[in-house]
Write a protein that holds these residues in place. Structure first.
Motif, PDB file in Angstrom:
ATOM      1  N   MET A   1       0.843  -1.179   0.000  1.00 51.00           N
ATOM      2  CA  MET A   1       0.000   0.000   0.000  1.00 51.00           C
ATOM      3  C   MET A   1       0.881   1.233   0.000  1.00 51.00           C
ATOM      4  N   SER A   2       0.622   2.175  -0.885  1.00 46.53           N
ATOM      5  CA  SER A   2       1.508   3.320  -1.028  1.00 46.53           C
ATOM      6  C   SER A   2       0.820   4.593  -0.608  1.00 46.53           C
ATOM      7  N   ILE A   3       1.631   5.608  -0.364  1.00 49.73           N
ATOM      8  CA  ILE A   3       1.104   6.940  -0.085  1.00 49.73           C
ATOM      9  C   ILE A   3       1.546   7.825  -1.235  1.00 49.73           C
ATOM     10  N   ALA A   4       0.567   8.295  -2.008  1.00 47.16           N
ATOM     11  CA  ALA A   4       0.882   9.107  -3.185  1.00 47.16           C
ATOM     12  C   ALA A   4       0.798  10.585  -2.815  1.00 47.16           C
ATOM     13  N   SER A   5       1.055  11.445  -3.798  1.00 48.17           N
ATOM     14  CA  SER A   5       0.901  12.868  -3.564  1.00 48.17           C
ATOM     15  C   SER A   5      -0.559  13.192  -3.362  1.00 48.17           C
ATOM     16  N   PRO A   6      -0.863  14.254  -2.593  1.00 44.14           N
ATOM     17  CA  PRO A   6      -2.248  14.548  -2.247  1.00 44.14           C
ATOM     18  C   PRO A   6      -3.136  14.732  -3.463  1.00 44.14           C
ATOM     19  N   VAL A   7      -4.403  14.285  -3.311  1.00 42.38           N
ATOM     20  CA  VAL A   7      -5.409  14.462  -4.346  1.00 42.38           C
ATOM     21  C   VAL A   7      -6.235  15.678  -4.002  1.00 42.38           C
ATOM     22  N   VAL A  31      -4.338   3.201   7.904  1.00 38.85           N
ATOM     23  CA  VAL A  31      -5.496   4.031   7.586  1.00 38.85           C
ATOM     24  C   VAL A  31      -5.773   5.022   8.701  1.00 38.85           C
ATOM     25  N   VAL A  32      -5.770   4.544   9.947  1.00 38.35           N
ATOM     26  CA  VAL A  32      -6.042   5.422  11.085  1.00 38.35           C
ATOM     27  C   VAL A  32      -5.003   6.538  11.159  1.00 38.35           C
ATOM     28  N   ASP A  33      -3.717   6.187  11.033  1.00 39.81           N
ATOM     29  CA  ASP A  33      -2.661   7.196  11.107  1.00 39.81           C
ATOM     30  C   ASP A  33      -2.778   8.210   9.978  1.00 39.81           C
ATOM     31  N   HIS A  34      -3.085   7.731   8.774  1.00 35.25           N
ATOM     32  CA  HIS A  34      -3.193   8.636   7.621  1.00 35.25           C
ATOM     33  C   HIS A  34      -4.348   9.620   7.803  1.00 35.25           C
ATOM     34  N   LEU A  35      -5.485   9.130   8.277  1.00 37.64           N
ATOM     35  CA  LEU A  35      -6.626  10.017   8.495  1.00 37.64           C
ATOM     36  C   LEU A  35      -6.364  10.981   9.651  1.00 37.64           C
ATOM     37  N   ALA A  36      -5.715  10.498  10.696  1.00 32.60           N
ATOM     38  CA  ALA A  36      -5.400  11.360  11.831  1.00 32.60           C
ATOM     39  C   ALA A  36      -4.488  12.506  11.411  1.00 32.60           C
ATOM     40  N   GLU A  37      -3.557  12.228  10.466  1.00 33.71           N
ATOM     41  CA  GLU A  37      -2.675  13.286   9.955  1.00 33.71           C
ATOM     42  C   GLU A  37      -3.461  14.372   9.242  1.00 33.71           C
ATOM     43  N   LYS A  38      -4.643  14.034   8.763  1.00 36.45           N
ATOM     44  CA  LYS A  38      -5.501  15.003   8.082  1.00 36.45           C
ATOM     45  C   LYS A  38      -6.526  15.619   9.039  1.00 36.45           C
ATOM     46  N   ASN A  39      -6.244  15.514  10.334  1.00 40.62           N
ATOM     47  CA  ASN A  39      -7.103  16.102  11.371  1.00 40.62           C
ATOM     48  C   ASN A  39      -8.510  15.529  11.373  1.00 40.62           C
ATOM     49  N   VAL A  40      -8.586  14.218  11.133  1.00 43.67           N
ATOM     50  CA  VAL A  40      -9.850  13.497  11.240  1.00 43.67           C
ATOM     51  C   VAL A  40      -9.925  12.874  12.629  1.00 43.67           C
ATOM     52  N   ASP A  41     -11.094  12.934  13.243  1.00 38.19           N
ATOM     53  CA  ASP A  41     -11.328  12.288  14.534  1.00 38.19           C
ATOM     54  C   ASP A  41     -11.670  10.823  14.249  1.00 38.19           C
ATOM     55  N   VAL A  42     -10.725   9.914  14.519  1.00 35.56           N
ATOM     56  CA  VAL A  42     -10.853   8.528  14.086  1.00 35.56           C
ATOM     57  C   VAL A  42     -11.081   7.595  15.270  1.00 35.56           C
ATOM     58  N   PHE A 119      -4.940  -0.702  -1.922  1.00 37.46           N
ATOM     59  CA  PHE A 119      -5.419   0.617  -2.317  1.00 37.46           C
ATOM     60  C   PHE A 119      -4.403   1.669  -1.918  1.00 37.46           C
ATOM     61  N   ASP A 120      -4.558   2.861  -2.474  1.00 36.55           N
ATOM     62  CA  ASP A 120      -3.705   3.988  -2.160  1.00 36.55           C
ATOM     63  C   ASP A 120      -4.357   4.809  -1.048  1.00 36.55           C
ATOM     64  N   LEU A 121      -3.602   5.166  -0.040  1.00 37.74           N
ATOM     65  CA  LEU A 121      -4.166   5.893   1.098  1.00 37.74           C
ATOM     66  C   LEU A 121      -4.737   7.243   0.701  1.00 37.74           C
ATOM     67  N   GLU A 122      -4.106   7.909  -0.252  1.00 34.09           N
ATOM     68  CA  GLU A 122      -4.634   9.196  -0.691  1.00 34.09           C
ATOM     69  C   GLU A 122      -5.935   9.030  -1.472  1.00 34.09           C
ATOM     70  N   GLU A 123      -6.053   7.936  -2.215  1.00 30.04           N
ATOM     71  CA  GLU A 123      -7.328   7.704  -2.907  1.00 30.04           C
ATOM     72  C   GLU A 123      -8.435   7.448  -1.893  1.00 30.04           C
ATOM     73  N   LEU A 124      -8.125   6.690  -0.837  1.00 30.09           N
ATOM     74  CA  LEU A 124      -9.119   6.469   0.212  1.00 30.09           C
ATOM     75  C   LEU A 124      -9.571   7.798   0.808  1.00 30.09           C
ATOM     76  N   ALA A 125      -8.618   8.673   1.127  1.00 33.28           N
ATOM     77  CA  ALA A 125      -8.970   9.975   1.698  1.00 33.28           C
ATOM     78  C   ALA A 125      -9.785  10.811   0.719  1.00 33.28           C
ATOM     79  N   ALA A 126      -9.411  10.751  -0.568  1.00 34.38           N
ATOM     80  CA  ALA A 126     -10.139  11.530  -1.572  1.00 34.38           C
ATOM     81  C   ALA A 126     -11.566  11.019  -1.744  1.00 34.38           C
TER      82      ALA A 126
END
Length: 240
Positions: A1-7, A31-42, A119-126
C-alpha cells in the motif's frame, strides 16, 4: 500500500468523525494514522460486533468498513445501519473482493463507494472527501414525481403506485438525478459525476447500480420508466 501525492479535495475530510473497521491491524494502523494526519477524529473497531456498538453509541460522518470481519461481517453492519437505524452515514467498503457480483452485494447492502485492496491511502482519503462533500452539501425539501413514481427528498422514501420501494442510497441519488432531469436524457458521465464526484469507480459500478435500481423501480410494474438511450445516456419518462 503506497502513499501518493495529495489528491485535490481530500482535505474536505478535516474535522470529520470517521470509524475505521478493519481486522488486519497493519492495514488499520496505516489508515487510522493517515486520516489522523488530516485532522480526522478517528475511532477504530477490529470486528463487526464492536463496530455496531460504536455506531449505535456515537455519531460519525463516515465509516470505512471492511467486508470480511470476525463476528458480523461488513455487509450485515451496513444493512443494519440502513434498515434498523435509517442512517445516511457515508459508507466506504474496503475489501479484497473484486468480482462484480460481490460488488453488487456491497452496493445492495447500502454502501456508497467501494475500494478494493490493495489501495492507495490518498485515494481512500479523496473518496471519503467526495462522499462527505455530497452528504453535507445537499438537503432539499421537495417531492419529485414522474407518473406514479414519487421521490421524497426529505424522508428519502420512494413510492410507485402507492407501494414503497427499497432503493439503495446510490440508487436514490441516480433516481433523484433522472427524475429531476426528466424527460431529458442524462449522460453516463453526468450520472457518475453526481454519484462519485471526480473520482469514479471502475466501469462496472454504474451498470451494477442501474441494474439494481431497475429491479426496484421497473420490474414489479407493467411499464418501465428508466430507459437506455444508446450512445447518449439514460432517461426516466412515461413515454417510449
Amino acid at each position: 500500500m503506497s502513499i501518493a501525492s495529495p489528491v485535490t479535495g481530500s482535505n474536505s475530510i478535516e474535522g470529520s468523525a470517521v470509524l475505521v473497521v478493519e481486522d488486519h491491524r497493519d492495514i488499520a494502523e496505516m489508515v487510522v494514522d493517515h486520516l489522523a494526519e488530516k485532522n480526522v477524529d478517528v475511532d477504530y473497531a477490529a470486528d463487526g460486533n464492536q463496530a455496531w456498538r460504536l455506531l449505535c453509541a456515537n455519531q460519525y460522518d463516515a465509516v470505512v468498513l471492511d467486508v470480511m470481519l470476525p463476528g458480523i461481517d461488513g455487509l450485515e453492519v451496513c444493512q443494519r445501519l440502513r434498515r434498523e437505524r435509517n442512517s445516511d452515514i457515508a459508507v466506504l467498503m474496503l475489501t479484497a473482493r473484486d468480482a462484480l457480483d460481490e460488488k453488487i452485494a456491497g452496493f445492495d447492502s447500502g454502501a456508497d463507494d467501494y475500494l478494493v485492496k490493495p489501495f492507495d491511502l490518498e485515494e481512500l482519503a479523496a473518496r471519503l472527501g467526495a462522499l462527505l462533500r455530497r452528504r453535507h452539501g445537499k438537503l432539499e425539501s421537495a417531492i419529485l414525481s414522474v407518473g406514479d413514481l414519487v421521490l421524497d427528498l426529505k424522508t428519502r422514501q420512494v413510492e410507485r403506485g402507492g407501494r414503497t420501494l427499497a432503493v439503495t442510497p446510490i440508487g436514490f441519488k441516480i433516481l433523484h438525478l433522472l427524475m429531476r432531469e426528466s424527460p431529458r436524457v442524462v449522460e453516463r458521465s453526468a450520472i457518475e459525476r453526481t454519484v462519485w464526484g471526480d473520482i469514479p469507480p471502475d466501469s462496472d459500478a454504474l451498470r451494477s447500480h442501474l441494474y439494481t435500481l431497475r429491479k426496484a423501480v421497473d420490474k414489479p410494474f407493467s411499464q418501465a420508466l428508466i430507459k437506455t438511450v444508446h450512445g447518449a445516456g439514460f432517461r426516466l419518462s412515461e413515454g417510449v
